[in-house]
Design a protein around this motif. Structure first.
Motif, PDB file in Angstrom:
ATOM      1  N   HIS B  29      14.777  -8.910 -21.519  1.00 40.61           N
ATOM      2  CA  HIS B  29      15.260  -7.354 -21.580  1.00 40.61           C
ATOM      3  C   HIS B  29      14.904  -6.679 -20.141  1.00 40.61           C
ATOM      4  CE1 HIS B  29      11.356  -5.033 -22.371  1.00 40.61           C
ATOM      5  NE2 HIS B  29      10.964  -6.347 -21.911  1.00 40.61           N
ATOM      6  N   LEU B  30      14.293  -7.335 -19.310  1.00 44.82           N
ATOM      7  CA  LEU B  30      14.041  -6.759 -17.974  1.00 44.82           C
ATOM      8  C   LEU B  30      15.265  -6.597 -17.200  1.00 44.82           C
ATOM      9  CD1 LEU B  30      10.466  -8.525 -17.294  1.00 44.82           C
ATOM     10  CD2 LEU B  30      10.984  -6.730 -18.443  1.00 44.82           C
ATOM     11  N   ILE B  31      16.170  -7.334 -17.422  1.00 42.79           N
ATOM     12  CA  ILE B  31      17.457  -7.545 -16.601  1.00 42.79           C
ATOM     13  C   ILE B  31      18.656  -6.768 -17.153  1.00 42.79           C
ATOM     14  CG2 ILE B  31      18.982  -9.261 -15.421  1.00 42.79           C
ATOM     15  CD1 ILE B  31      16.329 -10.979 -15.564  1.00 42.79           C
ATOM     16  N   PRO B  32      19.752  -6.159 -16.556  1.00 41.07           N
ATOM     17  CA  PRO B  32      20.700  -5.621 -17.553  1.00 41.07           C
ATOM     18  C   PRO B  32      21.343  -6.770 -18.201  1.00 41.07           C
ATOM     19  CG  PRO B  32      20.895  -5.084 -15.047  1.00 41.07           C
ATOM     20  CD  PRO B  32      19.463  -5.903 -15.123  1.00 41.07           C
TER      21      PRO B  32
END
Lengths: 286, 286, 286, 286, 286, 286
Positions: B29-32
């Motif tokens: 979820h840290l990344i698009p």
């Protein structure tokens, strides 16, 4: 893994019996239900593991148990690891499940411990860690066996620790080690560690600047590992991340990786390719 | 094992995702969340197994899949066994579970098939059968992998087939092969087979007189097996029970047991000591 | 059905209490919670069935029980089949579930046993078998009651025994008894029996050639059954399949089917149309 | 029972499939998996019930359905109540579960409706109500079938309505109708009704004074019922409790109880002793 | 908490519907089942939270949704946060569950965000963290709402992070901060953080020497906190543990704790004493 | 809510432990597992609630308990509400779950009781009732706490009581109070009450004519309530429906609603916005 709530273990163990006997045991009921004794015996030397689960399983079926051994004890071929007293149908009902637990867990513990011993014999302080390459549905038990063998469970699941891997960086051109680590520190609970996997020394240097808790050197050659470790020397001990190496390491090549400065070696085969230890249950004739 | 109801498979697969991500994936979820492609690739030659479960798993998370292969197909190192298109977070969520399934099941199928091939190459018609020495909670999948490899699942659980073993006979002095087989025929549903394990030729002769469906020769020497088979020759084909041999048989000594007249060879290591086949999932950069 | 694991029975029984009291019993709490005695009494003669489940249910709620009877015992109107001592709220909590189990299971056992007796009185050795026409979710208990009544459970589910029926043969023009039986022997685990249903004598003869374990004569007239049995006479006893007859058989016409040579008569109404036996629970005033 | 949430129905239905096919259907996979048509046909006249559950079950396995009938519709022998299109293995997988649902529910609905009709034909407005004498684990469906047949479900479980019965009054010498009704009104949520069972006219008069919502005349003779009803006449319509009669009432003696002034007749045999309606599923040859 | 697997969310949401409608909605079925529109509207200003769960819930019941808002968005009194189109019975079925989710989660998010804002307004970089003082069974959702409000979830459960508290030190005279921290570093997976709670400055100094990842100052006065922070100044930034303060902090006294050098303020009332935000669902007349 | 089956409570409580410790407690196992004593102490005055659940939870983990208090007892700051003896790891395992239960339930009970007291002090006989605005998944416990506080649970779920609300009347132009009440009486089981919510005096008069069991005056002004009550005066006591008022009532304005003639006041904040009562668990040093 800490202290495991017995009620949760009982639930897990009952589910395993359900897998084996949902409609009953069609054989044991052909014979009178007698109070008997039975022994579980090792058929090869090993580090014992799973015996405490077997004792809980026995309790659930009113089987009294006695064992001289705790999980983690070395045992020899022929050692009786569990003495049981109960009704014949109950003992036969749990026999296979108990043995299956013992066989796998002792296999994992024994293998783990042999690798841990290599490290200790080399006078090093490197953790041998499992991965998430576990048998689906059985991870809880497999991680336990690694821990009993002196290994490190590593993260239990995707919710445990942030671990940024090569695939995360490929998701979009806009993602790189710099911005993902920055976001990771921003968005992650302070209660969790942040680890990043790097593929080469350049990535290692970039990651290092962000001081993640752990850097995993993925598929690094020995030479590359040494270069990475060297570049850590300039840092104070407190500001060094832990260094994990991984990728194709097993008992066959572990020695090459016993390098001072490595903190963790993670090894998929601890759980993905296990040779079970053989045990058998014998009913003791009166 | 027949036709597996998709809804039950879905339930099993969701439970496996729950094991890995009960509180979410704290990394992806840290990344698009992008629409991406990913490939699962074999890192060694094998007989593929588990790909159909992976496709159902993908469907559950709205990942489109394409595969040229069915379970049971030989694959080579480097073969892309599954192409996936979906959201990056969904693909990363199921990655490990999918790979864990593929690795173990392909390991079991590949090993089973190698033994089945030995039998076929010897021009014999002997079934290579699994045992109940499976990973607790994962039997369903392991038996499936044996079947895909051309092996026989043997009984799935204690409710499936009557199998009278050495331990049953030790429960009481009043129990012997004669009376237990008599009771077995009386009390067992006609819809089930009756099998008995014998420890020596004398027991074999006693059991034979009752015409159980199957007689298992447990830990018989090759010589003893041959004697047992010889004594069957007098019987008409219809009245012969099936002959299963078991006990310490693996790829290392299977050749010794390729004897005409044996119907089944059961091998615990099909499921208790499996070397996983290595697969990896790679996200395809745009 | 063999030996039923108590822990699995407990789980099933607790689920039944949950059906009846998920938010508690809104009546019994209006009255002080006293130590009381209660009796379950038969209101008609029957073969008792389910009493052992009731005792486990009582244990789960700390109710002491005493019963002179085991499942399968004939009882008369007015017989007290279970004496209970415990807290009034616990006894009232399980009352209806216990009675519902006893009523249905004794109904099934009593009916089954009456048909089994007809067979025995005719001096024949034919099994009276249940079908899969059971109450959804309650099959485990219904099959048990059939067994207690001296009947045969027949297969417990679709995974138990291969049973090729008329509908299977209609799936495709390319499917016929010959090729489906050939495939069945090839693809089915040696641990399972293979049965085929035939609709007429021609199908019977074709099936017979493959020596399936069981042939079911579906909706055969008495005359057709006799012809089928006659054609078996030429075969040695060992090479004869078991003969099952089915289709519209009940207590009303069973006598017509009491023919030497039939092995099994399967009867859907054993479980699909049961008259419960009446029992009542009475609290014994101090 | 109101509007049933489809997701909960799906969960219940999948559990039923699990009962029948936990390890797959070992027969249907022997045959190619074809797109086929199949019909479910009534083998006797009935009031249809359960067809809506069958359609949800079909949807879960991607089987298209068409039916001209809703639950509650009268059908004749030979009527095709459900047309299905889907893969042969899916249709065969759900066949037995679908038929088992239809058979039992239509049996209950048909029987209920026949009793409701007797009431209507007598020009009365008496509800025919079920009891909690249902098949353990299957109550939800059985109460539904009663409702479809025009009957009243009565309380679904012990948490639904206060119902003080004879046994409650026997728990302690200190408990009597007076004090238990007083406490019931005090302690019970205003959102629930309060009912009391009385054994004789004296008890009826005592209970009446407290104006419970419902009084159940248990095992009252016709004469006693008439006396009880007479004593109600003095009361204004608003202050009359509903009158339920129960105890040994079935289709055989229902006519005796068709008395003006009775509000509810509850009948255990609606659910405890049901004759199933026969349905069959036939695959339509191409 | 990362990316939450939709299939697991669906399972959780269906369980919530089961809590509210196990036997169906007895009211909505009295009215024709119409295609309708409905709006969920905020009755007070808030930070929205839970809307994404509501949308998944709607999907499960075939209700189309449209929302202009994501979780975390500020909304005003009167804002329509969700537009729904579907069958009236489905919308009424999920109404209460959807509103209950929105009300609590928005309450937690709004409160959390108000505290986070105080910190930001003070120009500080302190995390506002939740505790494990959550509603039993609902922690997943409550921690989510904290995160959406800009807070930190802190550990999700006892398995997440080592947190040595005052009670641990009281278990035995042989246990003290020194040896427990030494053992903690030895026995804990490298993938987890280690935190210790201290009661006074002396304990703080002892703990500090072991460089745990986090030190929690429990019930410290402002003065004591300042002394503790001062003693950290001598340490290099890398070797400083994170400092968490806790104990009786809420919106009422938070300002006192806005001290530079504190990393985390944990606040039980984020989840244990929440004022719900009011929302209502209105059906839009045609 | 009546008498709660202990086995169901145990299942619920184990699920709560699972939420907190699925992979074990990683802290308590660092310390020897000692037999210890511990006390749970109130940190503020309250009406105790949940102590009986805590005792069952303790039993499940073999912790002996002693308490001087039952649920519903007033306690003071500093009172020890539970004394525990058991193994340190077990006590620490359940600590947080036990406290979370006590804190919330005592909060609800204390608040409810304070409102109930206002009513009693006014010499009135009005029930203070909860709503369905409960924490998803935790309703069972919250309704229990309301009842312990002297409140009325109101309906537990959508299946409990018919409650026709404003939204039901908006579904279609063809629906109005007249026809929906007529249908409600026709279609609803006699064992359930029927309630209708009205928005104004005109609706009230229409509803009144049908004599529903309960009429809810939604968001009525005090004046409107008084008019409604006045119009009831003409009716005999028996023919009056119960009058429930609701809408924005809390401890702040309850006094305005203490009007003779109102039967029930329902208050969402009893469960939707609760201030927990603070309790702590302390281990008692030897």
């Amino acid at each position: 893994m800490g202290y495991l709530p017995q009620k949760l273990l009982e639930k897990k163990l009952i589910a395993l019996i359900e897998e084996d006997a949902a409609f009953g045991d069609v054989t044991s009921h052909l014979i009178p239900n007698k109070h008997i004794k039975a022994h579980i015996t090792a058929k090869e030397a090993a580090i014992l593991s799973g015996i405490e689960f077997c004792e809980i399983l026995c309790q659930l079926f009113h089987i009294q148990t006695h064992s001289k051994y705790l999980d983690g004890t070395p045992i020899n071929k022929g050692d009786t690891v569990l003495e049981m007293r109960g009704l014949s149908r109950d003992i036969l009902l749990i026999e296979r499940t108990a043995l299956n637990l013992l066989m796998r867990l002792s296999g994992i513990t024994t293998y783990t411990q042999s690798l841990v011993k290599l490290v200790k014999d080399a006078g090093l302080n490197i953790k041998i860690a499992a991965t998430r390459k576990t048998t689906p549905g059985f991870r809880f038990f497999e991680k336990y066996a690694v821990e009993i063998g002196g290994g490190d469970t590593h993260r239990m699941n995707l919710s445990d620790t942030v671990l940024i891997k090569e695939n995360h960086l490929k998701i979009s051109k806009d993602v790189n080690i710099d911005n993902i680590l920055r976001i990771a520190f921003e968005k992650t609970s302070f209660s969790k560690k942040i680890e990043i996997e790097v593929e080469n020394l350049k990535e290692f240097q970039i990651a290092l600047a962000y001081k993640p808790d752990i850097i995993m050197l993925d598929d690094f050659s020995i030479e590359m590992i040494q270069k990475a470790l060297k570049s850590l020397e300039k840092l104070s001990i407190e500001s060094r991340p832990l260094i994990e190496v991984s990728g194709g390491i097993s008992d066959k090549n572990l020695k090459n990786y016993l390098i001072n400065g490595i903190d963790i070696i993670s090894i998929g085969s601890l759980t993905h390719s296990v040779k079970s230890i053989d045990f058998s249950l014998k009913i003791i004739p009166e």
